[in-house]
Structures are given as C-alpha cells and as structure tokens.
Design a protein around this motif. Structure first.
Motif, PDB file in Angstrom:
ATOM      1  N   CYS A 141       0.833  -1.215   0.000  1.00  0.00           N
ATOM      2  CA  CYS A 141       0.000   0.000   0.000  1.00  0.00           C
ATOM      3  C   CYS A 141       0.862   1.258   0.000  1.00  0.00           C
ATOM      4  N   LEU A 142       1.941   1.257   0.781  1.00  0.00           N
ATOM      5  CA  LEU A 142       2.821   2.428   0.830  1.00  0.00           C
ATOM      6  C   LEU A 142       3.572   2.610  -0.487  1.00  0.00           C
ATOM      7  N   LEU A 143       3.839   1.512  -1.188  1.00  0.00           N
ATOM      8  CA  LEU A 143       4.493   1.633  -2.493  1.00  0.00           C
ATOM      9  C   LEU A 143       3.626   2.399  -3.482  1.00  0.00           C
ATOM     10  N   PHE A 165       9.720   2.272 -12.679  1.00  0.00           N
ATOM     11  CA  PHE A 165       9.906   0.876 -13.073  1.00  0.00           C
ATOM     12  C   PHE A 165      10.594   0.071 -11.965  1.00  0.00           C
ATOM     13  N   LYS A 166      11.559   0.680 -11.273  1.00  0.00           N
ATOM     14  CA  LYS A 166      12.186   0.003 -10.138  1.00  0.00           C
ATOM     15  C   LYS A 166      11.164  -0.280  -9.044  1.00  0.00           C
ATOM     16  N   LEU A 167      10.262   0.674  -8.833  1.00  0.00           N
ATOM     17  CA  LEU A 167       9.213   0.469  -7.833  1.00  0.00           C
ATOM     18  C   LEU A 167       8.281  -0.667  -8.241  1.00  0.00           C
ATOM     19  N   MET A 168       7.984  -0.760  -9.532  1.00  0.00           N
ATOM     20  CA  MET A 168       7.168  -1.888  -9.997  1.00  0.00           C
ATOM     21  C   MET A 168       7.862  -3.215  -9.725  1.00  0.00           C
ATOM     22  N   HIS A 169       9.162  -3.264  -9.971  1.00  0.00           N
ATOM     23  CA  HIS A 169       9.918  -4.496  -9.722  1.00  0.00           C
ATOM     24  C   HIS A 169       9.874  -4.862  -8.242  1.00  0.00           C
ATOM     25  N   SER A 170      10.037  -3.861  -7.389  1.00  0.00           N
ATOM     26  CA  SER A 170       9.991  -4.109  -5.957  1.00  0.00           C
ATOM     27  C   SER A 170       8.597  -4.557  -5.518  1.00  0.00           C
ATOM     28  N   ALA A 171       7.562  -3.917  -6.079  1.00  0.00           N
ATOM     29  CA  ALA A 171       6.187  -4.287  -5.726  1.00  0.00           C
ATOM     30  C   ALA A 171       5.860  -5.702  -6.175  1.00  0.00           C
ATOM     31  N   ILE A 172       6.342  -6.100  -7.349  1.00  0.00           N
ATOM     32  CA  ILE A 172       6.098  -7.464  -7.828  1.00  0.00           C
ATOM     33  C   ILE A 172       6.801  -8.476  -6.927  1.00  0.00           C
ATOM     34  N   THR A 173       8.013  -8.136  -6.465  1.00  0.00           N
ATOM     35  CA  THR A 173       8.703  -9.022  -5.528  1.00  0.00           C
ATOM     36  C   THR A 173       7.955  -9.085  -4.203  1.00  0.00           C
ATOM     37  N   GLY A 174       7.358  -7.948  -3.790  1.00  0.00           N
ATOM     38  CA  GLY A 174       6.523  -7.958  -2.594  1.00  0.00           C
ATOM     39  C   GLY A 174       5.310  -8.860  -2.762  1.00  0.00           C
ATOM     40  N   LEU A 175       4.699  -8.836  -3.936  1.00  0.00           N
ATOM     41  CA  LEU A 175       3.585  -9.746  -4.213  1.00  0.00           C
ATOM     42  C   LEU A 175       4.043 -11.196  -4.202  1.00  0.00           C
ATOM     43  N   LEU A 176       5.242 -11.433  -4.725  1.00  0.00           N
ATOM     44  CA  LEU A 176       5.812 -12.787  -4.693  1.00  0.00           C
ATOM     45  C   LEU A 176       5.895 -13.288  -3.252  1.00  0.00           C
ATOM     46  N   LEU A 177       6.390 -12.448  -2.358  1.00  0.00           N
ATOM     47  CA  LEU A 177       6.499 -12.838  -0.953  1.00  0.00           C
ATOM     48  C   LEU A 177       5.122 -13.017  -0.322  1.00  0.00           C
ATOM     49  N   LEU A 178       4.200 -12.098  -0.604  1.00  0.00           N
ATOM     50  CA  LEU A 178       2.861 -12.193  -0.023  1.00  0.00           C
ATOM     51  C   LEU A 178       2.152 -13.458  -0.502  1.00  0.00           C
ATOM     52  N   MET A 179       2.251 -13.768  -1.793  1.00  0.00           N
ATOM     53  CA  MET A 179       1.611 -14.975  -2.322  1.00  0.00           C
ATOM     54  C   MET A 179       2.279 -16.238  -1.780  1.00  0.00           C
TER      55      MET A 179
END
Length: 386
Positions: A141-143, A165-179
């Motif tokens: 959410c903060l991202l 784009f770097k933020l998108m990469h970080s957010a996708i990795t965050g989704l990877l961890l959450l999933m």
C-alpha cells in the motif's frame, strides 16, 4: 422468529469478496488488452496504461482489490461501499486522466484507507511469522504512495525515491512474498485435512523453518529490487527462494490429492512462484532484461493463484464445496499458456505481436470467464438467502 430473522438480515454485513473479486477480475480482463492497444495502435489511449501504467493498475488496482476482497471479510455496508467506490474512482481516473491531481491522488488514498482497515487485523498473532501479513500489505500500500511521488509531475524528485519501473519491480517481488506466505497458509491445512480423511498423516504442513527463511530471503529481495545496484545479491536471493518454494511444494505431496482439483491448481500456481523467482534471479545474475521473467509472476503465479482462490472461496460460500475440475483446470491452463506466450515474446514484445496478442487474449478470456462465474455464484447466494 420472523421478526428476529428480519433483524438479522438487516444487520448482516456484506462480504467484501462478493464485490471486490468480480471488480478485480473485470479490471484484469479489460486493462491488459487496453494497455497493449494503447501502444500497438499508436494512439496512446488510454494514457494511464502506457509505460509503467499497466503495471501500476495490475498491482495497485487489481492486486489490491484481491487483497481487499480476501482480507476485509464482512464489513458494514457504508464502509464497504465507500472502499469500492474509491477504488473504482481511482481506477477510472488513473486510466483516463493520469496526469491530473485527481488521477494521481485517488489511488494512494484507496491504498492507505485499505491499509487502515486491513493491517490491524493481523496484529493479534503471537509468532513473528504470523504477523508478517500486515506489514507486507502495508508495504504494498505504501508503495502506491511512493509510486505517486516518483511519477507525479510537479513534485520535486529525491535521490532516495527510485524510478517508477524500479518500484514496480519491488512491488512485484513484494507480491511474490505475499503470495508465497498466504498461499502456503491456504494449501498446507487443506492438503493435511484431505490426507487425514484418507488415513495419511502429512508431517510437512506449514513448514515453519522454510517459511521463516523465505520471509527473510524474499523480504531482503523486495528492498534490494528498488536499488540500482546489488543485482548479484538480489538474484542469488531469488534463486534460493525459488528452490525453497519448490521444496516446500513437493513436501506437501499434492499428487496424493487427485480428488481435489482446486488444491492441485493451487499447487500449480505455487510452483509458478518458484519458476518466476528463478527466472528473475537468473536475469539479474546475467544482467538481462527483467520484463519477460517478471510476467511469469504477474501472469503465471498471480493469475493462477488469484483465480483459484476467488473461485474456491465463492464455491465454498455458494455450494459449500470446492470447485470441480472443469471449473479450475481450463482457467489454470489458459493462464499458464498466457504466461509462457508472454515470456517468449521477450524484452520487446511488440516485435512479436502474435505472441503478445495471444498472451493478452488468453489472459482476458480467463478473467472474463472468472468474472461471469463469480456473478453467477453470487446470484445463487442471494437467491438462497431470500
């Protein structure tokens, strides 16, 4: 009794997923073809889906709606409708008028309001691993706010804010961890319960040691992905994470549950997490383009897991049983084919228009299917309650 029943019906809180899941599915089905069309046609319309815009809607629109539907539970109608209304206004304004103040602020406002309602629900857990869901959701959410600060015109840019784009990469990795975390908490008890009915004891359930290592390893990768350096370290962490996810999945012995197609498909989605993490890690180690590998997470893992979870929850509430094989196998196959097609379209997907449009069409077909099924299942529940 009639009076008590009518009072219960008036005070009954609506379930968030009956609104957010169909809305998220429809958004997924519409925005991906629109984002491809915006570039392929040369019109640049809709403007909000160009560049990092389609990733923005995938994560801060689609994924946050999934999180809202899964974690909010029953809510007072006033709270739920305000959240859904704000989410819808944020999506429309970002897609069509992203450069306006309204388009830039409504998305972060929804993300912060969602965090306000959801994050405290996970603070009661005693073990640190069980308390990780709240901080992970808060981070995503903060991202959304940090993305606004990095992309909005007129706001002074700071050296500590990564590019969009770097933020998108970080957010996708965050989704990877959450999933990885939430998927394990869904699959493990369901598999154990299924095997126990057959007289088979499953020793490896949540697998707390592996889960703890995954939280640390992938959690570090989330922050490192936003940095312009440390590719070797980040890549190594993701490859290690991929191996741990694969090991965890194998220890669940899902092949012993052929009568539960919903669990088999969840296992497929979980393995997509491993494939995607390995592909991203190898791309970082080799210093090659990340886009093809990232789509293995956003299409393969997120697609298969999200559709499986949505249909599973809707079927349980509608018919008190898991979905049949004919309900989940075709969707998982369609989304897996979409992920493979997008991966082979490569770094410059518009140079491979047939593969790109194939991937886009398969994705849209799967989510239109899920949207229709959710609406039908929801109508069954409403009719049953009359």
């Amino acid at each position: 009794m009639i009076l008590n029943k009518s009072r219960n019906e008036r005070t009954r809180k609506p379930q968030a997923f009956w609104l957010f899941f169909p809305a998220a599915s429809l958004l997924a089905a519409i925005t991906v073809p629109l984002s491809v069309w915006a570039v392929w046609s040369g019109t640049g319309f809709p403007a909000g889906l160009l560049g990092a815009g389609h990733g923005h809607e995938l994560i801060f629109g689609f994924a946050l709606a999934l999180i809202a539907g899964y974690t909010l539970g029953p809510q007072p109608a006033t709270v739920l409708y305000q959240l859904v209304g704000l989410w819808l206004a944020a999506r429309v304004s970002w897609i069509f008028i992203p450069d306006t103040l309204l388009g830039q602020l409504l998305g972060p406002a929804f993300a912060l309001l969602l965090a306000w309602h959801v994050v405290p629900r996970f603070n009661a857990a005693k073990k640190w691993r069980n308390r990780m869901v709240g901080p992970l959701i808060l981070l995503i959410c903060l991202l959304a706010v940090v993305f606004w600060l990095s992309a909005a015109p007129g706001i002074p840019k700071s050296s500590w804010i990564p590019d969009p784009f770097k933020l998108m990469h970080s957010a996708i990795t965050g989704l990877l961890l959450l999933m990885t975390f939430m998927g394990g908490r869904i699959i493990a008890p369901a598999v154990a319960g299924t095997l126990e009915k057959k007289g088979i004891a499953l020793e490896a359930r949540v697998q707390p040691r592996i889960e703890g290592i995954l939280i640390v390893v992938l959690g570090c990768a989330v922050f490192l992905m936003a940095l312009p350096i440390a590719n070797a370290v980040t890549g190594s962490l993701l490859v290690i994470g991929s191996g741990l996810i694969t090991l965890r999945t194998l220890r669940w012995k899902l092949w012993l549950c052929p009568e539960r197609p919903d669990l088999l498909v969840l296992g497929v989605g979980y393995l997509w997490l491993a494939v995607g993490a390995a592909a991203i890690g190898l791309a970082l180690l080799r210093d090659t383009a990340l886009a093809p590998a990232l789509h293995l997470i956003t299409i393969g893992a997120l697609g298969v897991l999200s559709t499986s979870v949505m249909l599973r929850l809707a079927w349980q509430r509608s018919y008190r049983k898991p979905p049949a094989a004919s309900e989940v196998f075709p969707i998982a196959a369609i989304l897996s084919s979409s992920a493979v097609s997008r991966f082979y379209a490569g770094e410059s997907p518009f140079a491979e228009p047939s593969l790109l449009w194939l991937s886009t069409s398969l994705w849209a077909l799967a989510y239109l299917w899920v949207t229709a099924r959710l609406c039908i299942l929801g109508r069954h529940v409403r009719n049953r309650g009359k």
